[in-house]
Design a protein around this motif. Structure first.
Motif, PDB file in Angstrom:
ATOM      1  N   PRO A  23       7.944  59.539  50.227  1.00  0.00           N
ATOM      2  CA  PRO A  23       9.196  59.567  50.999  1.00  0.00           C
ATOM      3  C   PRO A  23       9.007  59.778  52.500  1.00  0.00           C
ATOM      4  O   PRO A  23       9.682  59.128  53.291  1.00  0.00           O
ATOM      5  CB  PRO A  23       9.973  60.736  50.373  1.00  0.00           C
ATOM      6  CG  PRO A  23       9.391  60.897  49.009  1.00  0.00           C
ATOM      7  CD  PRO A  23       7.956  60.495  49.113  1.00  0.00           C
ATOM      8  N   ARG A  24       8.113  60.661  52.896  1.00  0.00           N
ATOM      9  CA  ARG A  24       7.924  60.915  54.331  1.00  0.00           C
ATOM     10  C   ARG A  24       7.447  59.680  55.084  1.00  0.00           C
ATOM     11  O   ARG A  24       7.751  59.506  56.253  1.00  0.00           O
ATOM     12  CB  ARG A  24       6.919  62.036  54.551  1.00  0.00           C
ATOM     13  CG  ARG A  24       7.471  63.381  54.223  1.00  0.00           C
ATOM     14  CD  ARG A  24       6.483  64.438  54.605  1.00  0.00           C
ATOM     15  NE  ARG A  24       6.989  65.744  54.236  1.00  0.00           N
ATOM     16  CZ  ARG A  24       6.344  66.854  54.447  1.00  0.00           C
ATOM     17  NH1 ARG A  24       5.165  66.826  55.025  1.00  0.00           N
ATOM     18  NH2 ARG A  24       6.871  68.005  54.086  1.00  0.00           N
ATOM     19  N   ARG A  25       6.671  58.860  54.410  1.00  0.00           N
ATOM     20  CA  ARG A  25       6.150  57.639  55.039  1.00  0.00           C
ATOM     21  C   ARG A  25       7.020  56.427  54.736  1.00  0.00           C
ATOM     22  O   ARG A  25       6.776  55.338  55.257  1.00  0.00           O
ATOM     23  CB  ARG A  25       4.715  57.408  54.596  1.00  0.00           C
ATOM     24  CG  ARG A  25       3.804  58.511  55.135  1.00  0.00           C
ATOM     25  CD  ARG A  25       2.405  58.501  54.629  1.00  0.00           C
ATOM     26  NE  ARG A  25       1.737  57.227  54.776  1.00  0.00           N
ATOM     27  CZ  ARG A  25       0.652  56.891  54.101  1.00  0.00           C
ATOM     28  NH1 ARG A  25       0.122  57.724  53.237  1.00  0.00           N
ATOM     29  NH2 ARG A  25       0.097  55.726  54.265  1.00  0.00           N
ATOM     30  N   GLY A  26       8.018  56.588  53.860  1.00  0.00           N
ATOM     31  CA  GLY A  26       8.908  55.480  53.534  1.00  0.00           C
ATOM     32  C   GLY A  26       8.237  54.385  52.736  1.00  0.00           C
ATOM     33  O   GLY A  26       8.591  53.212  52.844  1.00  0.00           O
ATOM     34  N   ILE A  27       7.244  54.745  51.919  1.00  0.00           N
ATOM     35  CA  ILE A  27       6.459  53.768  51.165  1.00  0.00           C
ATOM     36  C   ILE A  27       6.845  53.797  49.692  1.00  0.00           C
ATOM     37  O   ILE A  27       6.900  54.856  49.081  1.00  0.00           O
ATOM     38  CB  ILE A  27       4.944  54.069  51.277  1.00  0.00           C
ATOM     39  CG1 ILE A  27       4.494  54.102  52.724  1.00  0.00           C
ATOM     40  CG2 ILE A  27       4.121  53.114  50.419  1.00  0.00           C
ATOM     41  CD1 ILE A  27       4.272  52.780  53.370  1.00  0.00           C
TER      42      ILE A  27
END
Length: 177
Positions: free
Chosen positions: A83-87
């Motif tokens: 989630p933090r990297r949007g992957i």
């Protein structure tokens, strides 16, 4: 006299899917992702090399010649995300020893070329989408059975639609005999 610096290339070693596996990956990507990665870009990165000179490129190619392993099956059945990297990514719910061993062999073979392995653990995955606000987790996907028979050296080239990937060379997994 103005000497130019040698032209560098952005390189990585990867498992590059055949047409059937790529089709299956694209189906999952389009089913679960609002903004899927282009089908032609779907791959599993083994070792990221970054920007490398022509001399380093040659060293990595020569080192790859000495990397051996048996063909293996990779079972892709787990939808995960960072989630933090949007992957949003696709991976395996099971550890594949042959895949981990291949990565270790590549990293060791590349040390004389000036390569230093990352400190964080290797998490085998295929990026399905970027800039995903809420990546899904799904463990009951119909598995893709990928018969891995080779690994590839790939160049990432800046293009109008973002990075374009070009397979430069492939090495078969044929065992040590």
């Amino acid at each position: 006299m103005n000497e130019e610096a040698p032209q560098t290339r952005r390189l990585f070693f990867a498992l590059w899917p055949d047409a059937d596996v790529r089709r299956q990956l694209a189906e999952i990507s389009h089913r679960y992702c609002k903004r899927p990665v282009a089908d032609a870009k779907l791959h599993l990165t083994l070792v990221f090399l970054g920007l490398r000179t022509p001399e380093e490129y040659q060293c990595f190619c020569e080192a790859a010649e000495g990397v051996h392993g048996e063909p293996f099956e990779l079972r892709l059945d787990y939808l995960g995300g960072w989630p933090r990297r949007g992957i949003q990514w696709l991976g395996s719910s099971q550890r594949t020893a042959a895949l981990s061993e291949l990565v270790e062999r590549l990293e060791q073979a590349f040390e004389p070329c000036g390569f230093q392995a990352e400190k964080r653990p290797f998490v085998p995955h295929i990026t399905l989408s970027r800039k995903t606000k809420r990546p899904q987790v799904k463990a009951d996907l119909d598995a893709i059975q990928w018969q891995v028979r080779e690994f590839a050296l790939v160049e990432s080239v800046a293009g109008q639609q973002g990075a374009e990937y070009r397979v430069l060379q492939c090495w078969p997994l044929e065992g040590t005999g």
